[in-house]
Motif scaffolding. Sequence first.
Motif, PDB file in Angstrom:
ATOM      1  N   ARG A 142      26.390  -9.821  -4.349  1.00 24.85           N
ATOM      2  CA  ARG A 142      26.121  -8.422  -4.710  1.00 24.85           C
ATOM      3  C   ARG A 142      27.427  -7.697  -5.068  1.00 24.85           C
ATOM      4  NH1 ARG A 142      26.329  -3.601  -3.105  1.00 24.85           N
ATOM      5  NH2 ARG A 142      27.434  -4.089  -1.185  1.00 24.85           N
ATOM      6  N   VAL A 143      28.454  -7.954  -4.281  1.00 25.06           N
ATOM      7  CA  VAL A 143      29.746  -7.301  -4.521  1.00 25.06           C
ATOM      8  C   VAL A 143      30.348  -7.763  -5.852  1.00 25.06           C
ATOM      9  CG1 VAL A 143      32.139  -7.338  -3.698  1.00 25.06           C
ATOM     10  CG2 VAL A 143      30.272  -6.784  -2.114  1.00 25.06           C
ATOM     11  N   ALA A 144      30.307  -9.065  -6.104  1.00 24.43           N
ATOM     12  CA  ALA A 144      30.872  -9.577  -7.371  1.00 24.43           C
ATOM     13  C   ALA A 144      30.067  -9.056  -8.557  1.00 24.43           C
ATOM     14  CB  ALA A 144      30.892 -11.107  -7.363  1.00 24.43           C
ATOM     15  N   ASP A 145      28.737  -9.006  -8.404  1.00 20.68           N
ATOM     16  CA  ASP A 145      27.889  -8.473  -9.480  1.00 20.68           C
ATOM     17  C   ASP A 145      28.263  -7.028  -9.804  1.00 20.68           C
ATOM     18  OD1 ASP A 145      26.437 -10.775  -9.696  1.00 20.68           O
ATOM     19  OD2 ASP A 145      24.588  -9.985  -8.817  1.00 20.68           O
ATOM     20  N   ALA A 146      28.491  -6.239  -8.752  1.00 18.20           N
ATOM     21  CA  ALA A 146      28.816  -4.821  -8.963  1.00 18.20           C
ATOM     22  C   ALA A 146      30.151  -4.679  -9.697  1.00 18.20           C
ATOM     23  CB  ALA A 146      28.842  -4.083  -7.621  1.00 18.20           C
ATOM     24  N   ALA A 147      31.117  -5.524  -9.350  1.00 15.00           N
ATOM     25  CA  ALA A 147      32.416  -5.460 -10.035  1.00 15.00           C
ATOM     26  C   ALA A 147      32.257  -5.884 -11.496  1.00 15.00           C
ATOM     27  CB  ALA A 147      33.424  -6.356  -9.318  1.00 15.00           C
ATOM     28  N   TRP A 171      38.361  -4.110  -7.479  1.00 15.04           N
ATOM     29  CA  TRP A 171      37.022  -3.508  -7.344  1.00 15.04           C
ATOM     30  C   TRP A 171      36.219  -4.233  -6.266  1.00 15.04           C
ATOM     31  CZ3 TRP A 171      36.163  -3.764 -13.354  1.00 15.04           C
ATOM     32  CH2 TRP A 171      36.950  -2.784 -13.968  1.00 15.04           C
ATOM     33  N   MET A 172      36.338  -5.557  -6.214  1.00 14.76           N
ATOM     34  CA  MET A 172      35.600  -6.292  -5.176  1.00 14.76           C
ATOM     35  C   MET A 172      36.114  -5.916  -3.787  1.00 14.76           C
ATOM     36  SD  MET A 172      34.661 -10.039  -6.755  1.00 14.76           S
ATOM     37  CE  MET A 172      36.324 -10.682  -6.798  1.00 14.76           C
ATOM     38  N   ARG A 173      37.428  -5.745  -3.679  1.00 15.22           N
ATOM     39  CA  ARG A 173      37.976  -5.299  -2.376  1.00 15.22           C
ATOM     40  C   ARG A 173      37.426  -3.921  -2.015  1.00 15.22           C
ATOM     41  NH1 ARG A 173      42.373  -8.288   0.116  1.00 15.22           N
ATOM     42  NH2 ARG A 173      42.323  -6.512   1.506  1.00 15.22           N
ATOM     43  N   ASP A 174      37.401  -3.017  -2.998  1.00 15.12           N
ATOM     44  CA  ASP A 174      36.872  -1.664  -2.752  1.00 15.12           C
ATOM     45  C   ASP A 174      35.427  -1.717  -2.268  1.00 15.12           C
ATOM     46  OD1 ASP A 174      39.252  -0.689  -3.667  1.00 15.12           O
ATOM     47  OD2 ASP A 174      38.506  -0.092  -5.643  1.00 15.12           O
ATOM     48  N   LEU A 175      34.685  -2.713  -2.741  1.00 13.47           N
ATOM     49  CA  LEU A 175      33.265  -2.834  -2.407  1.00 13.47           C
ATOM     50  C   LEU A 175      33.039  -3.610  -1.111  1.00 13.47           C
ATOM     51  CD1 LEU A 175      32.147  -3.594  -6.056  1.00 13.47           C
ATOM     52  CD2 LEU A 175      31.298  -1.673  -4.705  1.00 13.47           C
ATOM     53  N   GLY A 176      34.118  -3.991  -0.429  1.00 13.25           N
ATOM     54  CA  GLY A 176      33.956  -4.595   0.889  1.00 13.25           C
ATOM     55  C   GLY A 176      34.269  -6.067   0.984  1.00 13.25           C
ATOM     56  N   ALA A 177      34.713  -6.684  -0.118  1.00 13.20           N
ATOM     57  CA  ALA A 177      35.052  -8.110  -0.046  1.00 13.20           C
ATOM     58  C   ALA A 177      36.354  -8.314   0.710  1.00 13.20           C
ATOM     59  CB  ALA A 177      35.176  -8.692  -1.457  1.00 13.20           C
ATOM     60  N   GLU A 178      36.467  -9.468   1.369  1.00 13.05           N
ATOM     61  CA  GLU A 178      37.746  -9.834   1.996  1.00 13.05           C
ATOM     62  C   GLU A 178      38.761 -10.198   0.921  1.00 13.05           C
ATOM     63  OE1 GLU A 178      35.041 -11.733   5.486  1.00 13.05           O
ATOM     64  OE2 GLU A 178      36.204 -13.080   4.218  1.00 13.05           O
ATOM     65  N   GLY A 179      38.264 -10.567  -0.225  1.00 11.76           N
ATOM     66  CA  GLY A 179      39.119 -10.945  -1.353  1.00 11.76           C
ATOM     67  C   GLY A 179      38.269 -11.667  -2.366  1.00 11.76           C
ATOM     68  N   ALA A 180      38.949 -12.246  -3.356  1.00 14.20           N
ATOM     69  CA  ALA A 180      38.231 -13.074  -4.326  1.00 14.20           C
ATOM     70  C   ALA A 180      38.033 -14.453  -3.700  1.00 14.20           C
ATOM     71  CB  ALA A 180      39.033 -13.174  -5.614  1.00 14.20           C
TER      72      ALA A 180
END
Length: 356
Positions: A142-147, A171-180
């Motif tokens: 979901r996070v990657a899709d949003a980015a 953007w993925m970090r902003d959306l809560g990811a630990e990283g790529a």
Amino acid sequence: MSHRSRQARIGGRLADKDLDALIVTDPVNVRYLSGFVGSNGVLVVTAGHRVLLTDSRYTVAARAQVVDTDVVIAGRDLLDSMAEVVPTGRVGIEADHMTVARRDRMASRLRAIDLVPVTGIVEGLRVVKDPGELDLIREATRVADAALARLVAEGFAGRTEAETAWALHGWMRDLGAEGASFDIIVAGGAHGALPHAVPRGERIPPDTLVVVDMGARIGGYASDCTRTLSTGILPPALEEAYAVCREAHGAALAACRAGVHSREVDSAARNIITAAGLGDRFGHGLGHGVGLDIHERPWLRQEGGEVLQTGMVVTIEPGIYLEGVGGVRIEDLAVVGDDGCEVLTCVPTDLITTTI
Ligand code: ZN
Ligand code: ZN
């Protein structure tokens, strides 16, 4: 599924292999079985018991992270304390993850123990995901899709390939990811013909395709998605390649279900690309499993592979690479089910034209 049930399943595997214990040295397998996240940990597993060896840097973290596992704080060289925790008998070591030097050092400290190289014991458990794991992979998707949706909306806005990759990462970090979940690929024009292209400090050109391959990591679990975007009016060869790749992608998704051999899913895509005369431009396998590792079992390709099972998480990613011209790859993440597969990726696969 809890770490406790993983313990029960590993006990069965040890019995199958006639092992008294398994020394787990792959950090991903250590995490899967015990919950420990650290750079220096060895897990000794018997049918009814787990002991984690780590060093004093991880004393507090290990006790907070592990579930139903004894923790032994050893010196920096964990091998020095091995003899205290490894039972006698036939003890498996993970052949895929151990250097010859480490095996020799281990053998010199465990002279009374029969060390048996084994492969795939923990990986065989990891291949089918439990509901908690699926939740994390869904969230990472979901996070990657949003980015990616943000990139589609904004376009490349004069960014270079490398700047685009870092923007997606941020953007993925902003959306809560630990990283790529791996180094993001952004490759425009002829550079897109390299399946594992490294983003360059060059502007994205007009009237071509741009391959964007990215994923997020959440709770240790990865996602993986590729979309190929257009930057204008495409040369006919790229337009055709996109259409063929998309058709192959759809055919593979339709073929992907429990009970089907992974080779057949690869064939569903490969036959379409081959029929279009582009078979030699699709050099890699169709896909791979995704979990704590970005690339793990099952492998969807012509060689090896295995019968798909409900709860496996796989990528479907056919690609067509035209040297000197450009490339296209379309990749979705899917959960294998009894009657088909559930696609987790939400970004459409229609050819999207963006601004540059
Ligand atoms: Zn990918
Ligand atoms: Zn992939």
